[in-house]
Design a protein around this motif. Sequence first.
Motif, PDB file in Angstrom:
ATOM      1  N   ALA A  61     -16.477 -14.875  11.952  1.00 56.26           N
ATOM      2  CA  ALA A  61     -17.618 -14.991  11.042  1.00 56.26           C
ATOM      3  C   ALA A  61     -17.182 -14.905   9.582  1.00 56.26           C
ATOM      4  N   GLU A  62     -16.266 -13.974   9.269  1.00 53.79           N
ATOM      5  CA  GLU A  62     -15.843 -13.804   7.878  1.00 53.79           C
ATOM      6  C   GLU A  62     -15.100 -15.040   7.377  1.00 53.79           C
ATOM      7  N   LYS A  63     -14.293 -15.612   8.243  1.00 53.97           N
ATOM      8  CA  LYS A  63     -13.542 -16.817   7.855  1.00 53.97           C
ATOM      9  C   LYS A  63     -14.498 -17.968   7.554  1.00 53.97           C
ATOM     10  N   LYS A  64     -15.492 -18.149   8.428  1.00 53.49           N
ATOM     11  CA  LYS A  64     -16.445 -19.242   8.220  1.00 53.49           C
ATOM     12  C   LYS A  64     -17.301 -18.992   6.980  1.00 53.49           C
ATOM     13  N   PHE A  65     -17.629 -17.726   6.738  1.00 53.02           N
ATOM     14  CA  PHE A  65     -18.412 -17.390   5.554  1.00 53.02           C
ATOM     15  C   PHE A  65     -17.636 -17.755   4.282  1.00 53.02           C
ATOM     16  N   LYS A  66     -16.310 -17.466   4.286  1.00 52.68           N
ATOM     17  CA  LYS A  66     -15.487 -17.799   3.131  1.00 52.68           C
ATOM     18  C   LYS A  66     -15.439 -19.308   2.916  1.00 52.68           C
ATOM     19  N   GLU A  67     -15.347 -20.066   4.027  1.00 57.49           N
ATOM     20  CA  GLU A  67     -15.326 -21.528   3.916  1.00 57.49           C
ATOM     21  C   GLU A  67     -16.630 -22.050   3.313  1.00 57.49           C
ATOM     22  N   VAL A  68     -17.735 -21.543   3.828  1.00 60.97           N
ATOM     23  CA  VAL A  68     -19.045 -21.977   3.338  1.00 60.97           C
ATOM     24  C   VAL A  68     -19.192 -21.649   1.861  1.00 60.97           C
ATOM     25  N   LYS A  69     -18.780 -20.444   1.492  1.00 58.97           N
ATOM     26  CA  LYS A  69     -18.904 -19.990   0.115  1.00 58.97           C
ATOM     27  C   LYS A  69     -18.036 -20.818  -0.836  1.00 58.97           C
ATOM     28  N   GLU A  70     -16.826 -21.099  -0.380  1.00 61.09           N
ATOM     29  CA  GLU A  70     -15.924 -21.907  -1.212  1.00 61.09           C
ATOM     30  C   GLU A  70     -16.472 -23.315  -1.390  1.00 61.09           C
ATOM     31  N   ALA A  71     -16.983 -23.894  -0.315  1.00 67.57           N
ATOM     32  CA  ALA A  71     -17.541 -25.241  -0.403  1.00 67.57           C
ATOM     33  C   ALA A  71     -18.729 -25.268  -1.363  1.00 67.57           C
ATOM     34  N   TYR A  72     -19.553 -24.231  -1.305  1.00 67.16           N
ATOM     35  CA  TYR A  72     -20.732 -24.199  -2.168  1.00 67.16           C
ATOM     36  C   TYR A  72     -20.347 -24.002  -3.634  1.00 67.16           C
ATOM     37  N   GLU A  73     -19.340 -23.197  -3.889  1.00 68.17           N
ATOM     38  CA  GLU A  73     -18.904 -22.967  -5.264  1.00 68.17           C
ATOM     39  C   GLU A  73     -18.487 -24.270  -5.935  1.00 68.17           C
ATOM     40  N   VAL A  74     -17.919 -25.167  -5.160  1.00 67.09           N
ATOM     41  CA  VAL A  74     -17.472 -26.450  -5.704  1.00 67.09           C
ATOM     42  C   VAL A  74     -18.628 -27.423  -5.833  1.00 67.09           C
ATOM     43  N   LEU A  75     -19.380 -27.589  -4.739  1.00 65.60           N
ATOM     44  CA  LEU A  75     -20.414 -28.626  -4.714  1.00 65.60           C
ATOM     45  C   LEU A  75     -21.642 -28.265  -5.534  1.00 65.60           C
ATOM     46  N   SER A  76     -21.812 -26.963  -5.861  1.00 70.21           N
ATOM     47  CA  SER A  76     -22.978 -26.581  -6.672  1.00 70.21           C
ATOM     48  C   SER A  76     -22.699 -26.704  -8.163  1.00 70.21           C
ATOM     49  N   ASP A  77     -21.438 -26.875  -8.532  1.00 69.23           N
ATOM     50  CA  ASP A  77     -21.068 -27.026  -9.941  1.00 69.23           C
ATOM     51  C   ASP A  77     -20.845 -28.516 -10.219  1.00 69.23           C
ATOM     52  N   PRO A  78     -21.611 -29.120 -11.142  1.00 72.71           N
ATOM     53  CA  PRO A  78     -21.502 -30.577 -11.370  1.00 72.71           C
ATOM     54  C   PRO A  78     -20.089 -31.035 -11.730  1.00 72.71           C
ATOM     55  N   GLN A  79     -19.395 -30.289 -12.578  1.00 65.28           N
ATOM     56  CA  GLN A  79     -18.051 -30.704 -12.979  1.00 65.28           C
ATOM     57  C   GLN A  79     -17.071 -30.591 -11.816  1.00 65.28           C
ATOM     58  N   LYS A  80     -17.119 -29.455 -11.093  1.00 67.09           N
ATOM     59  CA  LYS A  80     -16.208 -29.283  -9.967  1.00 67.09           C
ATOM     60  C   LYS A  80     -16.491 -30.307  -8.861  1.00 67.09           C
ATOM     61  N   ARG A  81     -17.789 -30.584  -8.663  1.00 71.10           N
ATOM     62  CA  ARG A  81     -18.137 -31.551  -7.607  1.00 71.10           C
ATOM     63  C   ARG A  81     -17.630 -32.945  -7.964  1.00 71.10           C
ATOM     64  N   ALA A  82     -17.778 -33.322  -9.246  1.00 72.01           N
ATOM     65  CA  ALA A  82     -17.301 -34.647  -9.670  1.00 72.01           C
ATOM     66  C   ALA A  82     -15.789 -34.755  -9.490  1.00 72.01           C
ATOM     67  N   SER A  83     -15.054 -33.684  -9.847  1.00 73.24           N
ATOM     68  CA  SER A  83     -13.603 -33.694  -9.689  1.00 73.24           C
ATOM     69  C   SER A  83     -13.226 -33.773  -8.217  1.00 73.24           C
ATOM     70  N   TYR A  84     -13.985 -33.014  -7.371  1.00 76.32           N
ATOM     71  CA  TYR A  84     -13.672 -33.043  -5.941  1.00 76.32           C
ATOM     72  C   TYR A  84     -13.960 -34.413  -5.348  1.00 76.32           C
ATOM     73  N   ASP A  85     -15.059 -35.030  -5.756  1.00 73.93           N
ATOM     74  CA  ASP A  85     -15.395 -36.354  -5.227  1.00 73.93           C
ATOM     75  C   ASP A  85     -14.332 -37.386  -5.594  1.00 73.93           C
ATOM     76  N   GLN A  86     -13.683 -37.195  -6.759  1.00 74.13           N
ATOM     77  CA  GLN A  86     -12.694 -38.173  -7.217  1.00 74.13           C
ATOM     78  C   GLN A  86     -11.303 -37.899  -6.670  1.00 74.13           C
ATOM     79  N   PHE A  87     -10.899 -36.607  -6.644  1.00 73.94           N
ATOM     80  CA  PHE A  87      -9.523 -36.291  -6.289  1.00 73.94           C
ATOM     81  C   PHE A  87      -9.360 -35.516  -4.979  1.00 73.94           C
ATOM     82  N   GLY A  88     -10.475 -34.985  -4.437  1.00 71.09           N
ATOM     83  CA  GLY A  88     -10.369 -34.204  -3.211  1.00 71.09           C
ATOM     84  C   GLY A  88      -9.821 -32.814  -3.487  1.00 71.09           C
ATOM     85  N   HIS A  89      -9.228 -32.197  -2.463  1.00 68.73           N
ATOM     86  CA  HIS A  89      -8.716 -30.829  -2.599  1.00 68.73           C
ATOM     87  C   HIS A  89      -7.518 -30.744  -3.544  1.00 68.73           C
ATOM     88  N   GLU A  90      -6.755 -31.839  -3.744  1.00 67.50           N
ATOM     89  CA  GLU A  90      -5.523 -31.786  -4.532  1.00 67.50           C
ATOM     90  C   GLU A  90      -5.731 -32.227  -5.966  1.00 67.50           C
TER      91      GLU A  90
END
Length: 379
Positions: free
Chosen positions: A42-71
């Motif tokens: 549960a803790e591992k999945k919670f961290k994954e969900v939280k990390e994904a949300y931190e990126v996708l909820s921020d417009p700048q981070k989401r745009a960077s992720y959409d363009q370059f992915g994790h790297e």
Amino acid sequence: MSKRDYYEILGVSKGATDDEIRKAYRKLARKYHPDVNKAADAEKKFKEVKEAYEVLSDPQKRASYDQFGHEGPGAGFGGGGFGGAGTGFDTDFGFGDIFDMFFGGGRRNNPNAPRQGADLEFRLQIEFKDAIFGKNVDVVIPRTEKCDQCRGTGAKPGTHPETCSVCHGSGQAEMVQNTPFGRIVNRRICHACNGSGKIIREKCPACRGSGNVKQKKKINVKIPAGIHEGAQLRVSGEGEPGINGGPPGDLYITIFIKPHDFFRREGDDLVCELPITFGQAALGDEVIVPTLNGRARLKVPAGTQTGTEFRLQGKGVPRMRGYGEGDLRVKVRVVTPTKLTEEQKEALRNFSRLCGEYINNEQSGGNFFDKMKQAFRGD
């Protein structure tokens, strides 16, 4: 080891709106939070969900992720362990949302959530016979009703409420604060619409914008046979109307019973006192006893004393829980005559002599009360 796609983790599409992402995160955060879910992963999945949300909820981070992915240039954001990049707590939950996660009160902070209307109580006084045999009665209840002119909208006829431009109809205003512990969203009732989500520009003159008016409504109520003093009858759905489309409350009618001139009630039995003459008590007789639904005959045996109780079965109160009726209990009271003719007095004296009784007021030693006084004086 490659990371999972953030959109896949939250279960949303790449074109998901901010609101869809927020809802998906809240759902999964509640599901996998370590304080709620005790599963090993549960803790591992919670961290994954939280990390994904931190990126996708921020417009700048989401745009960077959409363009370059994790790297991409933003690689490593949100990956600082349990709370993100060095933060022990990062979420756009309001404090009320955190409380709801652990205690299950998810809807109680929503001012637009449907709520049941208030219950009403009405006190009804009925006749003694109506409590015994039952009756249908009409009661007039003052209560809140939907306004007929505006049909409950609160807006002047011909106009309509508008969606609040501040909260966009949600009834809640958000205030975002960035703190050393992350971003905190504080949600409060919208000050512009008072939580209704609607703005009424022109109020209905009949209800003054409330959508409700006080009216009197006639309701037919069935009083069951055998009802007791203080009993409550529940009339479902006849209370105050619901709020935001919620169900109406109930009407509770409390029963009060007027006393009867001749009968009184003890449980399911009726009790009355019947006066009889000295002759009837001494010689016996068949007397007529009144009941609530007619008359009955009662045989009084010779030698009956005052206070003797007779029982007429099935002449009492119908039993609400069960079958049959209670009894009528008749207590006799021997009435002593107060006005006697000389002939009647002489007849009673002769009767007393035949019984061996001593009539004190006929003796030279004075009457009975005089002798009582002498006894106490010790004469």
